[in-house]
Design a protein around this motif. Structure first.
Motif, PDB file in Angstrom:
ATOM      1  N   PRO A   1       0.798  -1.234   0.000  1.00  0.00           N
ATOM      2  CA  PRO A   1       0.000   0.000   0.000  1.00  0.00           C
ATOM      3  C   PRO A   1       0.829   1.283   0.000  1.00  0.00           C
ATOM      4  N   LYS A   2       2.133   1.175   0.283  1.00  0.00           N
ATOM      5  CA  LYS A   2       2.994   2.361   0.191  1.00  0.00           C
ATOM      6  C   LYS A   2       3.029   2.907  -1.237  1.00  0.00           C
ATOM      7  N   GLN A   3       2.763   2.032  -2.222  1.00  0.00           N
ATOM      8  CA  GLN A   3       2.698   2.491  -3.609  1.00  0.00           C
ATOM      9  C   GLN A   3       1.567   3.500  -3.775  1.00  0.00           C
ATOM     10  N   MET A   4       0.443   3.229  -3.129  1.00  0.00           N
ATOM     11  CA  MET A   4      -0.676   4.174  -3.159  1.00  0.00           C
ATOM     12  C   MET A   4      -0.298   5.467  -2.450  1.00  0.00           C
ATOM     13  N   ALA A   5       0.393   5.347  -1.329  1.00  0.00           N
ATOM     14  CA  ALA A   5       0.797   6.531  -0.565  1.00  0.00           C
ATOM     15  C   ALA A   5       1.675   7.451  -1.405  1.00  0.00           C
ATOM     16  N   ARG A   6       2.628   6.866  -2.117  1.00  0.00           N
ATOM     17  CA  ARG A   6       3.502   7.672  -2.970  1.00  0.00           C
ATOM     18  C   ARG A   6       2.719   8.324  -4.104  1.00  0.00           C
ATOM     19  N   ALA A   7       1.740   7.596  -4.651  1.00  0.00           N
ATOM     20  CA  ALA A   7       0.921   8.151  -5.735  1.00  0.00           C
ATOM     21  C   ALA A   7       0.093   9.331  -5.239  1.00  0.00           C
ATOM     22  N   ILE A   8      -0.475   9.211  -4.050  1.00  0.00           N
ATOM     23  CA  ILE A   8      -1.275  10.296  -3.479  1.00  0.00           C
ATOM     24  C   ILE A   8      -0.403  11.521  -3.227  1.00  0.00           C
ATOM     25  N   TYR A   9       0.789  11.295  -2.716  1.00  0.00           N
ATOM     26  CA  TYR A   9       1.723  12.408  -2.467  1.00  0.00           C
ATOM     27  C   TYR A   9       2.013  13.171  -3.764  1.00  0.00           C
ATOM     28  N   LYS A  10       2.274  12.446  -4.840  1.00  0.00           N
ATOM     29  CA  LYS A  10       2.556  13.094  -6.120  1.00  0.00           C
ATOM     30  C   LYS A  10       1.361  13.913  -6.605  1.00  0.00           C
ATOM     31  N   ILE A  11       0.159  13.383  -6.397  1.00  0.00           N
ATOM     32  CA  ILE A  11      -1.049  14.099  -6.825  1.00  0.00           C
ATOM     33  C   ILE A  11      -1.201  15.399  -6.031  1.00  0.00           C
ATOM     34  N   ILE A  12      -0.989  15.329  -4.725  1.00  0.00           N
ATOM     35  CA  ILE A  12      -1.109  16.528  -3.886  1.00  0.00           C
ATOM     36  C   ILE A  12      -0.113  17.594  -4.342  1.00  0.00           C
ATOM     37  N   GLU A  13       1.057  17.147  -4.762  1.00  0.00           N
ATOM     38  CA  GLU A  13       2.099  18.073  -5.187  1.00  0.00           C
ATOM     39  C   GLU A  13       1.933  18.531  -6.644  1.00  0.00           C
ATOM     40  N   THR A  14       0.915  18.020  -7.325  1.00  0.00           N
ATOM     41  CA  THR A  14       0.657  18.395  -8.716  1.00  0.00           C
ATOM     42  C   THR A  14      -0.253  19.618  -8.765  1.00  0.00           C
ATOM     43  N   LYS A  15       0.082  20.583  -9.605  1.00  0.00           N
ATOM     44  CA  LYS A  15      -0.691  21.822  -9.655  1.00  0.00           C
ATOM     45  C   LYS A  15      -2.108  21.589 -10.164  1.00  0.00           C
TER      46      LYS A  15
END
Length: 267
Positions: free
Chosen positions: A215-229
């Motif tokens: 599930p850390k793969q999902m966590a990293r994906a969510i982080y990238k989305i939050i950091e996306t404009k």
């Protein structure tokens, strides 16, 4: 100033992984649980929230805003699984699943929008499922509830676009979590015409979850989305073939795609 994040269903599974990862990146994270006292060792703050109880939702959001002064990101992660032949699933279980997977997230969104409008900013991430892109045998109700959330997000994000509030869907595939233990299983009945095929499919589904991605793969994906404009409308996270199944559904004739699914589930 750290972004304030609220994650529904943050005490275990994907929600817990997201919360821990975002906390390690400096976010001010609040997770939710119906019984937060059961998790005294949580690495981020937990507040009481039941997505089926609108009063509980409003109290939790009020507590977050009173504590942190704002709410920047909502991650609608709380959800429940359900399996069984549609003919044999009790109506009350079907309704309960939609309360958790569809009506609950909508009510959480409605409750955070006034605060985000006041801030003139915000991001809402709805955790759906790759299963929401197709009607899967013996998971039809789950597919329907997650698919409904996918579609309503498409409409919702256009309605709120004038308030500088972003919304997106993230559809995970199978991840190694405890969702199988928490889902509603219609019993395998000895006199059921679905007995053999349902039992085989149930065993296959549990094996897929047990061997699912971290599930850390999902966590990293969510982080990238939050950091996306400007986040996209839809994201898919999971094994290649699970994501590719959505592409196949788009390009193949319906009956051929159905035959692939039936062969996969040995129906």
């Amino acid at each position: 100033m750290s972004k304030v994040v609220l994650i529904t269903g943050g005490s275990s599974g994907i929600g817990k992984s997201i919360g821990e990862f975002l906390s390690s990146k400096g976010y001010d994270v609040f997770g939710t649980s119906r019984n937060p006292d059961r998790y005294p060792n949580s690495k981020f703050k937990l507040v009481a929230l039941d997505v089926a109880d609108i009063i509980s939702i409003k109290k939790a959001i009020q507590a977050v805003v009173e504590t942190s002064g704002r709410l920047d990101v909502l991650i609608n992660n709380a959800g429940s699984g359900i399996t069984g032949p549609i003919e044999e699933i009790p109506d009350e279980e079907i309704k309960r699943n939609f309360e958790t997977n569809f009506f609950g997230p909508i009510n959480v969104i409605k409750s955070v929008l006034p605060q985000m409008r006041e801030q003139n900013s915000g991001l809402i991430i709805n955790i759906t499922s790759i299963a929401g892109y197709m009607g899967l045998p013996y998971r039809g109700i789950y597919s329907a509830s997650k698919g409904a959330l996918e579609l309503v997000t498409e409409a919702f994000r256009m309605e709120i676009s004038g308030f500088n509030i972003k919304m997106t869907n993230v559809a995970p595939g199978d991840f190694a979590t405890n969702i199988a233990a928490g889902r509603y299983h219609a019993p395998v009945l000895d006199n059921s015409p679905y007995k053999e095929t349902y039992q085989n499919t149930l065993s296959m589904m549990d094996a897929h979850v047990d061997s699912g991605n971290d599930p850390k793969q999902m966590a990293r994906a969510i982080y990238k989305i939050i950091e996306t404009k400007n986040p996209k409308i839809h994201y898919k996270v999971g094994a290649f073939m699970q994501k590719f199944s959505i592409v196949l559904k788009r390009i193949l004739p319906d009956k051929i795609y159905e035959k692939l699914l039936r062969n996969h589930y040995k129906l």
